[in-house]
Design a protein around this motif. Structure first.
Motif, mmCIF file in Angstrom:
data_model
loop_
_atom_site.group_PDB
_atom_site.id
_atom_site.type_symbol
_atom_site.label_atom_id
_atom_site.label_comp_id
_atom_site.label_asym_id
_atom_site.label_seq_id
_atom_site.Cartn_x
_atom_site.Cartn_y
_atom_site.Cartn_z
ATOM 1 N N ARG A 28 0.825 -1.199 0.000
ATOM 2 C CA ARG A 28 0.000 0.000 0.000
ATOM 3 C C ARG A 28 0.863 1.255 0.000
ATOM 4 N N GLU A 29 1.844 1.282 0.880
ATOM 5 C CA GLU A 29 2.602 2.510 1.101
ATOM 6 C C GLU A 29 3.608 2.822 0.001
ATOM 7 N N ARG A 30 4.201 1.786 -0.550
ATOM 8 C CA ARG A 30 5.257 2.045 -1.541
ATOM 9 C C ARG A 30 4.799 1.818 -2.963
ATOM 10 N N LEU A 31 3.868 0.908 -3.178
ATOM 11 C CA LEU A 31 3.435 0.626 -4.545
ATOM 12 C C LEU A 31 2.024 1.114 -4.833
ATOM 13 N N GLY A 32 1.440 1.776 -3.848
ATOM 14 C CA GLY A 32 0.175 2.454 -4.111
ATOM 15 C C GLY A 32 -1.060 1.592 -4.169
ATOM 16 N N SER A 124 0.281 1.235 -13.102
ATOM 17 C CA SER A 124 0.778 1.993 -11.961
ATOM 18 C C SER A 124 1.830 1.204 -11.194
ATOM 19 N N MET A 127 5.043 1.313 -13.159
ATOM 20 C CA MET A 127 5.682 2.632 -13.079
ATOM 21 C C MET A 127 6.333 2.830 -11.719
ATOM 22 N N ALA A 128 5.643 2.376 -10.668
ATOM 23 C CA ALA A 128 6.195 2.541 -9.327
ATOM 24 C C ALA A 128 7.520 1.788 -9.180
ATOM 25 N N LYS A 131 12.194 2.285 -11.719
ATOM 26 C CA LYS A 131 13.622 2.571 -11.547
ATOM 27 C C LYS A 131 14.484 1.337 -11.835
ATOM 28 N N ARG A 138 11.617 1.737 -20.192
ATOM 29 C CA ARG A 138 10.655 2.663 -19.594
ATOM 30 C C ARG A 138 9.884 3.417 -20.658
ATOM 31 N N ASP A 183 -4.710 11.026 -16.947
ATOM 32 C CA ASP A 183 -3.716 9.971 -17.106
ATOM 33 C C ASP A 183 -2.774 10.280 -18.258
ATOM 34 N N TRP A 186 -0.288 12.910 -17.538
ATOM 35 C CA TRP A 186 0.754 12.347 -16.681
ATOM 36 C C TRP A 186 1.797 11.599 -17.511
ATOM 37 N N LEU A 190 5.779 12.302 -18.034
ATOM 38 C CA LEU A 190 6.832 11.320 -17.755
ATOM 39 C C LEU A 190 7.693 11.081 -18.989
#
Lengths: 206, 206
Positions: A28-32, A124, A127-128, A131, A138, A183, A186, A190
């Motif tokens: 939840r916190e890092r990958l949404g 999403s 994208m998360a 890196k 990408r 979207d 966005w 990117l």
DNA sequence: GTCATCATGTAAGCCGTTACATGATTGC
DNA sequence: GCAATCATGTAACGGCTTACATGATGAC
């Protein structure tokens, strides 16, 4: 072969080791995505990844005790026992998972694999974790997503102009269109970032 | 008891009769959601609704025009006639479904039932069918959704400020936040429309 | 005369949730 | 000592998709 949750878990483990319970919050916190994936999904997924050799269970080396981190698998049992009998820090025998070399390889393959890149949740997630991709992968991912969104926008705009819709249904359609436009903006943002990065890299290389 | 697809199908049938094959296109075009629900969902759902007496099959025999039952709804009769008259004869034995009185009752109950009003897909469906709700039920639905979104926005903003996120993961979170903001603006807009409608109604009643 | 579209249905299977079962540790 | 949280796992179940099976009609 491997699904979205597998990619997400491997992505978390690329960064550092995690145990199962912790993965839920991190998702939840890092990958949404996902308001709490259930343990009924996470633990079987970890077990499966371990069976395929993409992750391995290592001893929970707790900060206080430390120095237990000798990686031998035979020591694992003993350490778990000692953690249990020793009152204080160690919670119930945690199984901390670490991604293997094979897992790292497979992760990048899965992440850049264009198959099943349909919905926005899926995108999403990728994208998360972007890196871990090369710049060109990408850009490829972004461009593919862009063309999907353009098609979707055209479709939803046609729906919004449907004469027989009442004002509520039309409002839903128009709002859907605005969502897709957001979207799209966005993605374009990117993409331009990626391209300017590539340019500055090219300048440096000169 | 009944799920989202049932509500969607009943909603389509509130307007006019449909056969199964047709429902799939209508779900996309009129209710927005789902890039093609499969027939493997639709036909069983229709059968189930029929078992519970919420819909009934009025078999559109391949026969020609006319022979139409108690046409209380003129639009419905017209649409059926146009379906048959244009090409030679009707296609394979279609099963055209009609919503029953019981079905209409149950539909409004289901539509306004606040249980399982969690995700955005669910809410969009209900909004697309909101013309069948009373003004106060609509406002209740909107306010509930609003508070969910406010909570969600706070949550996703916290995630976006997480220091350990790399630029890609942060971008995903920030974009998620913008999406929720867009939803929220939409809801607020709908709410103010509802309220000004109520006011103008009150003025008239004076 | 065969292909695309329209049309209805069933069966198998995937993916994920809820519920169940177990147990340690922390804080009141 | 009891509740809340941490922690792992299994089993049952549900909803939806894919694949399968069947067949009519219209276009070329």
């Amino acid at each position: 072969m491997f699904d979205v949750l597998d990619i997400a878990i491997l992505g978390l483990l690329m960064d550092r080791d995690h145990h199962g319970y912790e993965i839920r919050t991190q998702l939840r916190e890092r990958l949404g995505l996902w308001a709490n994936v259930s343990f009924g999904s996470i633990y079987p997924a970890l077990a499966r990844l371990a069976r395929y050799g993409l992750v391995e269970a290592v001893v929970a080396s707790d900060a206080r005790i430390g120095s237990l981190s000798t990686g031998s698998l035979s020591g694992e049992r003993a350490s778990l026992r000692s953690l249990r009998s020793a009152p204080g820090i160690g919670r119930r025998g945690r199984k901390v998972y670490r991604i293997t070399a094979k897992g790292r390889e497979e992760f990048v393959t899965l992440l850049s694999d264009p198959a099943t890149l349909d919905d926005s949740k899926n995108f999403s997630l990728r994208m998360a974790l972007a890196k871990y991709l090369t710049p060109s992968l990408r850009v490829g991912l972004l461009e593919r997503r862009r063309s999907d969104l353009v098609a979707r926008l055209a479709e939803v705009r046609v729906s919004a102009h449907n004469e027989q819709l009442d004002s509520y249904a039309r409002s839903v359609m128009e709002h859907a269109a605005r969502g897709v436009e957001l979207d799209l903006a966005w993605i374009d943002n990117l993409l331009s970032t990626e391209r300017s990065n590539q340019q500055s890299f090219a300048r440096e290389a000169k």
